[in-house]
Enzyme design. Structure first.
Site, PDB file in Angstrom:
ATOM      1  N   LYS A   6      41.641  40.322  59.475  1.00 55.75           N
ATOM      2  CA  LYS A   6      41.037  41.129  60.476  1.00 55.75           C
ATOM      3  C   LYS A   6      41.845  42.391  60.644  1.00 55.75           C
ATOM      4  O   LYS A   6      41.350  43.468  60.621  1.00 55.75           O
ATOM      5  CB  LYS A   6      40.875  40.392  61.659  1.00 55.75           C
ATOM      6  N   THR A  29      39.948  42.033  66.947  1.00 57.08           N
ATOM      7  CA  THR A  29      40.348  40.858  67.907  1.00 57.08           C
ATOM      8  C   THR A  29      41.674  41.236  68.428  1.00 57.08           C
ATOM      9  O   THR A  29      42.390  41.878  67.648  1.00 57.08           O
ATOM     10  CB  THR A  29      40.312  39.538  67.266  1.00 57.08           C
ATOM     11  N   ASP A  30      42.173  40.548  69.324  1.00 62.22           N
ATOM     12  CA  ASP A  30      43.663  40.887  69.800  1.00 62.22           C
ATOM     13  C   ASP A  30      44.557  40.240  69.121  1.00 62.22           C
ATOM     14  O   ASP A  30      45.825  40.276  69.030  1.00 62.22           O
ATOM     15  CB  ASP A  30      43.711  40.321  71.226  1.00 62.22           C
ATOM     16  N   GLU A  31      43.802  39.225  68.285  1.00 63.72           N
ATOM     17  CA  GLU A  31      44.870  38.283  67.183  1.00 63.72           C
ATOM     18  C   GLU A  31      45.743  39.337  66.204  1.00 63.72           C
ATOM     19  O   GLU A  31      46.679  38.909  65.712  1.00 63.72           O
ATOM     20  CB  GLU A  31      44.178  37.372  66.756  1.00 63.72           C
ATOM     21  N   TYR A  57      43.432  34.335  58.949  1.00 65.20           N
ATOM     22  CA  TYR A  57      42.071  34.894  59.845  1.00 65.20           C
ATOM     23  C   TYR A  57      42.764  36.316  60.287  1.00 65.20           C
ATOM     24  O   TYR A  57      42.096  37.419  60.085  1.00 65.20           O
ATOM     25  CB  TYR A  57      41.656  34.118  60.842  1.00 65.20           C
TER      26      TYR A  57
HETATM   27  P1  NAD Z   1      31.101  33.680  64.156  1.00 62.52           P
HETATM   28  O1  NAD Z   1      32.022  32.699  63.268  1.00 62.52           O
HETATM   29  O2  NAD Z   1      30.239  32.518  65.379  1.00 62.52           O
HETATM   30  O3  NAD Z   1      30.014  34.375  63.447  1.00 62.52           O
HETATM   31  C1  NAD Z   1      30.363  35.118  62.325  1.00 62.52           C
HETATM   32  C2  NAD Z   1      28.938  35.274  61.762  1.00 62.52           C
HETATM   33  O4  NAD Z   1      29.205  36.210  60.576  1.00 62.52           O
HETATM   34  C3  NAD Z   1      28.121  34.106  61.179  1.00 62.52           C
HETATM   35  O5  NAD Z   1      26.807  34.351  61.803  1.00 62.52           O
HETATM   36  C4  NAD Z   1      28.447  34.035  59.701  1.00 62.52           C
HETATM   37  O6  NAD Z   1      27.113  33.631  58.903  1.00 62.52           O
HETATM   38  C5  NAD Z   1      28.433  35.656  59.538  1.00 62.52           C
HETATM   39  N1  NAD Z   1      29.070  35.763  57.984  1.00 62.52           N
HETATM   40  C6  NAD Z   1      30.252  35.347  57.530  1.00 62.52           C
HETATM   41  N2  NAD Z   1      30.474  35.734  56.374  1.00 62.52           N
HETATM   42  C7  NAD Z   1      29.632  36.603  56.098  1.00 62.52           C
HETATM   43  C8  NAD Z   1      29.149  37.528  55.009  1.00 62.52           C
HETATM   44  N3  NAD Z   1      30.113  37.628  53.845  1.00 62.52           N
HETATM   45  N4  NAD Z   1      28.281  38.414  55.157  1.00 62.52           N
HETATM   46  C9  NAD Z   1      27.531  38.219  56.200  1.00 62.52           C
HETATM   47  N5  NAD Z   1      27.549  37.579  57.175  1.00 62.52           N
HETATM   48  C10 NAD Z   1      28.561  36.536  57.035  1.00 62.52           C
HETATM   49  O7  NAD Z   1      32.146  34.529  64.843  1.00 62.52           O
HETATM   50  P2  NAD Z   1      32.201  35.308  66.478  1.00 62.52           P
HETATM   51  O8  NAD Z   1      32.986  34.439  67.358  1.00 62.52           O
HETATM   52  O9  NAD Z   1      30.868  35.438  66.801  1.00 62.52           O
HETATM   53  O10 NAD Z   1      32.946  36.633  65.855  1.00 62.52           O
HETATM   54  C11 NAD Z   1      32.131  37.914  65.602  1.00 62.52           C
HETATM   55  C12 NAD Z   1      33.196  38.921  65.599  1.00 62.52           C
HETATM   56  O11 NAD Z   1      34.026  39.152  66.663  1.00 62.52           O
HETATM   57  C13 NAD Z   1      34.169  38.667  64.304  1.00 62.52           C
HETATM   58  O12 NAD Z   1      34.549  39.937  63.676  1.00 62.52           O
HETATM   59  C14 NAD Z   1      35.638  38.175  65.162  1.00 62.52           C
HETATM   60  O13 NAD Z   1      36.945  38.373  64.072  1.00 62.52           O
HETATM   61  C15 NAD Z   1      35.192  38.929  66.218  1.00 62.52           C
HETATM   62  N6  NAD Z   1      35.970  38.349  67.516  1.00 62.52           N
HETATM   63  C16 NAD Z   1      35.836  37.059  68.074  1.00 62.52           C
HETATM   64  C17 NAD Z   1      36.081  36.529  69.140  1.00 62.52           C
HETATM   65  C18 NAD Z   1      36.006  35.121  69.610  1.00 62.52           C
HETATM   66  O14 NAD Z   1      36.641  35.091  70.582  1.00 62.52           O
HETATM   67  N7  NAD Z   1      35.289  34.626  69.145  1.00 62.52           N
HETATM   68  C19 NAD Z   1      37.440  37.492  69.922  1.00 62.52           C
HETATM   69  C20 NAD Z   1      37.492  38.673  69.436  1.00 62.52           C
HETATM   70  C21 NAD Z   1      36.842  39.333  68.283  1.00 62.52           C
HETATM   71  O1  TDX Z   2      40.448  21.568  69.824  1.00 66.28           O
HETATM   72  C1  TDX Z   2      40.978  22.456  69.890  1.00 66.28           C
HETATM   73  N1  TDX Z   2      42.405  22.215  70.861  1.00 66.28           N
HETATM   74  C2  TDX Z   2      42.964  23.230  71.308  1.00 66.28           C
HETATM   75  O2  TDX Z   2      43.738  23.032  71.941  1.00 66.28           O
HETATM   76  C3  TDX Z   2      40.866  23.731  69.441  1.00 66.28           C
HETATM   77  C4  TDX Z   2      39.521  23.925  68.676  1.00 66.28           C
HETATM   78  C5  TDX Z   2      41.666  24.761  69.828  1.00 66.28           C
HETATM   79  N2  TDX Z   2      42.779  24.450  70.656  1.00 66.28           N
HETATM   80  C6  TDX Z   2      43.363  25.649  71.139  1.00 66.28           C
HETATM   81  C7  TDX Z   2      44.078  26.473  70.000  1.00 66.28           C
HETATM   82  C8  TDX Z   2      44.094  27.955  70.657  1.00 66.28           C
HETATM   83  O3  TDX Z   2      45.297  27.926  71.433  1.00 66.28           O
HETATM   84  O4  TDX Z   2      42.556  26.399  71.933  1.00 66.28           O
HETATM   85  C9  TDX Z   2      43.108  27.755  71.873  1.00 66.28           C
HETATM   86  C10 TDX Z   2      41.635  28.528  71.359  1.00 66.28           C
HETATM   87  O5  TDX Z   2      41.232  27.944  70.141  1.00 66.28           O
HETATM   88  P1  TDX Z   2      40.012  28.727  69.400  1.00 66.28           P
HETATM   89  O6  TDX Z   2      38.902  28.571  69.959  1.00 66.28           O
HETATM   90  O7  TDX Z   2      39.962  27.999  67.865  1.00 66.28           O
HETATM   91  O8  TDX Z   2      40.370  30.358  69.289  1.00 66.28           O
HETATM   92  P2  TDX Z   2      41.810  31.205  68.966  1.00 66.28           P
HETATM   93  O9  TDX Z   2      42.433  30.378  67.570  1.00 66.28           O
HETATM   94  O10 TDX Z   2      42.538  31.666  70.170  1.00 66.28           O
HETATM   95  O11 TDX Z   2      40.696  32.319  68.243  1.00 66.28           O
HETATM   96  C11 TDX Z   2      39.573  32.856  68.875  1.00 66.28           C
HETATM   97  O12 TDX Z   2      39.773  34.042  69.776  1.00 66.28           O
HETATM   98  C12 TDX Z   2      40.167  35.261  69.071  1.00 66.28           C
HETATM   99  C13 TDX Z   2      38.413  33.178  67.654  1.00 66.28           C
HETATM  100  O13 TDX Z   2      38.318  31.945  67.265  1.00 66.28           O
HETATM  101  C14 TDX Z   2      38.680  34.296  67.170  1.00 66.28           C
HETATM  102  O14 TDX Z   2      37.674  34.502  66.297  1.00 66.28           O
HETATM  103  C15 TDX Z   2      39.257  35.507  67.911  1.00 66.28           C
HETATM  104  O15 TDX Z   2      39.417  36.519  67.037  1.00 66.28           O
END
Ligand code: NAD
Ligand code: TDX
Length: 334
Positions: free
Chosen positions: A150, A119-121, A146
């Protein structure tokens, strides 16, 4: 080709599995997923060419057996929600650090190709007026349990490449949106609130900026890196989608036929990162990847339509998610 996808029952992983078997008929997928609260069995179960194995990525024996039979390992599994990491950090250490370590050891033993999803975080945050964006040389500076776990997992991968010659690539992507995203996350939470007649909830002032990318574009970039990326290299994935949270909420309301100002400000997230922004020059220049979803408005409209027509997919998680936010102390500020 046999692909092992960890976390394939979560948001991005499920979209990856679905597009992979739809577009690559010569590929079979094994999903290893612990089926935590964030997973949905129905996102991948019953798909032709997909086997779902319920298990923990930190279970060394299970991981060893599954890695041994795969040609390629793509590691999505993680605890992924910042807000949860601020309440209960341990699962983040377990899955993101111990889980990644366990997988890397199996990949090393069996000499498999590995792609690491990050992730970019990991880079921390930027000022609103900073003219720069994150690139592959930006130092790591994570803010939350988190993002720090990562960041640690990325560093493990880099060390395994250098010390043991692991054939790995890493990608760091910006905020994803699209179908199958858990209702705890910002965009699905607001869409499902509006469907339920509840006002959207904005943390703090809402000036925080995220760099939105459609999940299908993220996953297409991942395949581009797997096929054409340089081993040992890191690629940043982004689609020039910067927008502040208040603008996103107003757009959700407008697209759902509501007054764009009909939202509430609630308690801010402690340590809330201000701005993320990705410079995707390396990915575009070296590997020729381009996003297909160039209009956030159109992508958001499709996503709203998906949540409207898939209520049975998200309904069970909605009330428990809102209870969790209440228990964490979220309060309306006006
Ligand atoms: P998500 O939370 O929707 O899915 C995560 C999955 O991992 C779930 O199905 C969960 O059951 C599984 N999991 C958790 N712990 C586990 C374990 N110990 N063993 C096996 N499986 C396990 O997350 P997401 O948003 O789909 O993110 C997927 C990946 O992408 C992560 O690595 C996250 O850091 C990365 N990522 C997410 C975003 C975003 O915007 N959501 C952006 C950049 C990177
Ligand atoms: O109810 C809300 N109101 C609100 O203002 C929630 C749930 C979030 N927010 C804000 C917080 C953040 O500035 O919105 C923005 C996005 O929040 P999230 O969806 O929780 O994402 P963020 O914390 O930016 O992280 C996401 O992007 C990077 C993913 O959850 C991570 O897994 C990924 O690595």
């Amino acid at each position: 080709m046999k692909v092992l996808v960890t976390g394939g029952a979560g948001f991005i992983g499920a979209n990856f599995v679905r597009s992979t078997v739809a577009e690559r008929p010569d590929t079979t997928v094994t999903v290893l997923d612990a089926l935590t609260y964030a997973a949905s069995r129905s996102s991948v179960e019953g798909l032709a060419g997909v086997r779902l194995v319920e298990g923990d990525v930190a279970d060394a024996d299970l991981v060893d057996a599954l890695v041994a039979e795969a040609d390629l390992v793509v590691h999505f599994a993680a605890e992924s929600h910042n807000d949860n990491s601020l309440v209960t950090p341990w699962p983040f250490v377990h899955t993101n650090l111990v889980g990644t370590f366990t997988l890397l050891e199996a990949v090393r033993r069996h000499k498999k190709r590995y792609h690491h999803i990050s992730t970019d975080e990991v880079f921390g945050d930027l000022e609103l007026d900073d003219p720069g964006r994150f690139n592959e040389l930006t130092p790591y500076n994570p803010s939350s349990p988190y993002s720090s776990t990562k960041a640690g997992s990325d560093l493990l991968v880099r060390a395994w490449v250098r010390s043991f010659g692991l054939e790995a690539t890493i990608s760091n992507c910006s905020n994803n949106y699209g179908p199958f995203q858990h209702v705890e996350k910002f965009i699905p939470r607001q869409i499902t609130n509006v469907i339920d007649g509840v006002r959207p909830r904005l943390y703090g002032t809402g000036e925080n900026v995220r760099d939105w990318i459609h999940v299908a574009d993220h996953n297409a970039a991942v395949w581009t890196i797997i096929e054409r990326g340089r081993i040992g290299e890191t690629y940043l994935i982004g689609a020039d989608g910067e927008m502040n949270n208040v603008s996103v909420i107003r757009l959700v309301l407008e697209l759902m036929g509501q007054d764009p100002d009909a939202f509430d400000h609630v308690t801010d997230r402690p340590g809330h990162d201000l701005r993320y922004a990705i410079d995707p020059t390396r990915l575009r220049g070296e590997l020729g990847w381009e996003p297909r979803f160039t209009s956030f408005r159109d992508g958001l409209e499709d996503t709203i339509a998906w949540y409207r027509s898939h209520e049975s997919w998200w309904r069970d998680a909605k009330e428990t998610t809102e209870q969790r936010y209440r228990a964490a102390g979220e309060q309306i500020r006006g």
